[in-house]
Design an enzyme around this catalytic site. Structure first.
Site, PDB file in Angstrom:
ATOM      1  N   HIS A   1       0.805  -1.228   0.000  1.00 43.31           N
ATOM      2  CA  HIS A   1       0.000   0.000   0.000  1.00 43.31           C
ATOM      3  C   HIS A   1       0.842   1.284   0.000  1.00 43.31           C
ATOM      4  CE1 HIS A   1      -3.529  -2.412   0.064  1.00 43.31           C
ATOM      5  NE2 HIS A   1      -3.013  -3.119   1.049  1.00 43.31           N
TER       6      HIS A   1
ATOM      7  N   TYR B   1      -2.790   4.648   5.891  1.00 40.38           N
ATOM      8  CA  TYR B   1      -1.949   3.510   6.253  1.00 40.38           C
ATOM      9  C   TYR B   1      -0.732   3.408   5.318  1.00 40.38           C
ATOM     10  CZ  TYR B   1      -0.631  -1.449   6.261  1.00 40.38           C
ATOM     11  OH  TYR B   1       0.068  -2.628   6.272  1.00 40.38           O
TER      12      TYR B   1
HETATM   13  C1  15L Z   1      -1.572  -4.945   4.149  1.00 42.66           C
HETATM   14  O1  15L Z   1      -0.633  -4.145   4.180  1.00 42.66           O
HETATM   15  C2  15L Z   1      -2.278  -5.334   5.391  1.00 42.66           C
HETATM   16  O2  15L Z   1      -1.437  -5.309   6.528  1.00 42.66           O
HETATM   17  C3  15L Z   1      -2.967  -6.659   5.292  1.00 42.66           C
HETATM   18  O3  15L Z   1      -3.868  -6.766   6.357  1.00 42.66           O
HETATM   19  C4  15L Z   1      -3.693  -6.818   3.934  1.00 42.66           C
HETATM   20  O4  15L Z   1      -4.763  -5.926   3.898  1.00 42.66           O
HETATM   21  C5  15L Z   1      -2.723  -6.573   2.814  1.00 42.66           C
HETATM   22  O5  15L Z   1      -2.060  -5.341   2.953  1.00 42.66           O
HETATM   23  C6  15L Z   1      -3.377  -6.626   1.423  1.00 42.66           C
HETATM   24  O6  15L Z   1      -3.165  -5.720   0.627  1.00 42.66           O
HETATM   25  O7  15L Z   1      -4.028  -7.616   1.162  1.00 42.66           O
END
Ligand code: 15L
Length: 272
Positions: free
Chosen positions: A109, A132
């Site tokens: 992300h 995030y």
């Molecule tokens: C992430 O960074 C999250 O920590 C995890 O919970 C998932 O949501 C993952 O990305 C994702 O993109 O599937």
């Protein structure tokens, strides 16, 4: 045997990682939630948003895998406390305690606003898809600063989605099996020539959106590929009603204000 601190050890990724690395390193597990450490490992309860706790848990370790933090899109206050203040505290406490090596599991992300028809490598400019994602970019920036200014060895893994199997179409591109997670983490802990590296934390997926040549250059040889699950996953996939999520690598993080943790679907904003 090296002593390795894993923060956020009670979370999903921490649980997979400590199980996979058991016996290879002397593991010190830490989290603000209590847990019973498996045999041969130790547990230290700590809240990394407090510098005194961060200093206490990072003392005397050879490497840190800093998983602790808020793991999905959610309220800024929670992300700020865990992923900005907490992350800074861990890097700074490591520096003050003379810990040279730190692994930061950043996230897909941090670059989630790249489109799905693009293939990106570790050198692209950042394109976070959420608050995030911005907090993960902050961690990457701290790694760069602490490497250049203080000579720390920083290994940034932009993790996709860790689990025993890919859970949907998007995750076919970013799936990271627990044993591949353990292999890449071991490279981050043991490779003799790390200064500051960004790699993608994914398995050897045929459908990957990432050119992961930097990880391969460091010796990563993934054992898994999501393709073996593709037919089953695609058959179960519901048609998307969210064109923004569908067009971009970060999926729903690109359009939603809150995203549930896929490892704990009923609870929002669960910590790793
Ligand atoms: C992430 O960074 C999250 O920590 C995890 O919970 C998932 O949501 C993952 O990305 C994702 O993109 O599937």
């Amino acid at each position: 045997m090296k002593t390795v601190l894993i923060t956020g050890a009670t979370g999903d990724v921490g649980t997979h990682l400590s199980r996979e690395l058991a016996g290879k390193y002397k593991l010190r597990l830490s989290d603000r939630r209590p847990m019973k450490a498996p045999k041969g490992q130790t547990f230290v309860k700590a809240d990394i948003s407090k510098m005194s706790d961060a200093l206490r848990i990072t003392k005397g370790v050879d490497a840190i895998v800093h998983l602790g933090g808020y793991s999905v899109e959610g309220p800024w206050e929670a992300i700020h406390k865990a992923n900005i203040i907490g992350c800074y505290n861990v890097f700074e406490a490591a520096r003050r305690n003379g810990v040279k090596r730190i692994l930061f599991p950043t996230s897909n992300h941090a670059v989630g606003f790249y489109r799905r028809d693009q293939k990106i490598d570790h050198r692209v400019y950042i394109k976070p898809d959420s608050r995030y994602g911005v907090s993960k970019v902050f961690g990457e920036a701290l790694g760069s600063l602490y490497a250049d200014k203080y000579g720390m060895q920083c290994f940034m893994m932009r993790i996709g989605n860790v689990g025993p199997r890919p859970i949907d179409k998007r995750r076919l591109s970013i799936w990271f099996s627990p044993r591949d997670l353990a292999q890449l983490t071991s490279i981050g802990i043991d490779h003799p020539d790390i200064k500051f590296e960004i790699v993608y934390g994914i398995s050897g997926n045929k459908r990957a959106w990432y050119d992961n040549s930097n990880a391969y250059r460091l010796g990563y040889k993934p054992q898994d590929d999501s393709e073996v699950y593709a037919a089953e996953v695609l058959a179960a996939e519901k048609p998307s009603t969210d064109p923004i999520a569908e067009a971009h690598q970060g999926g729903v993080f690109c359009s939603a204000e809150e995203v549930p943790n896929p490892a704990a679907p009923k609870k929002k904003g669960k910590r790793k």
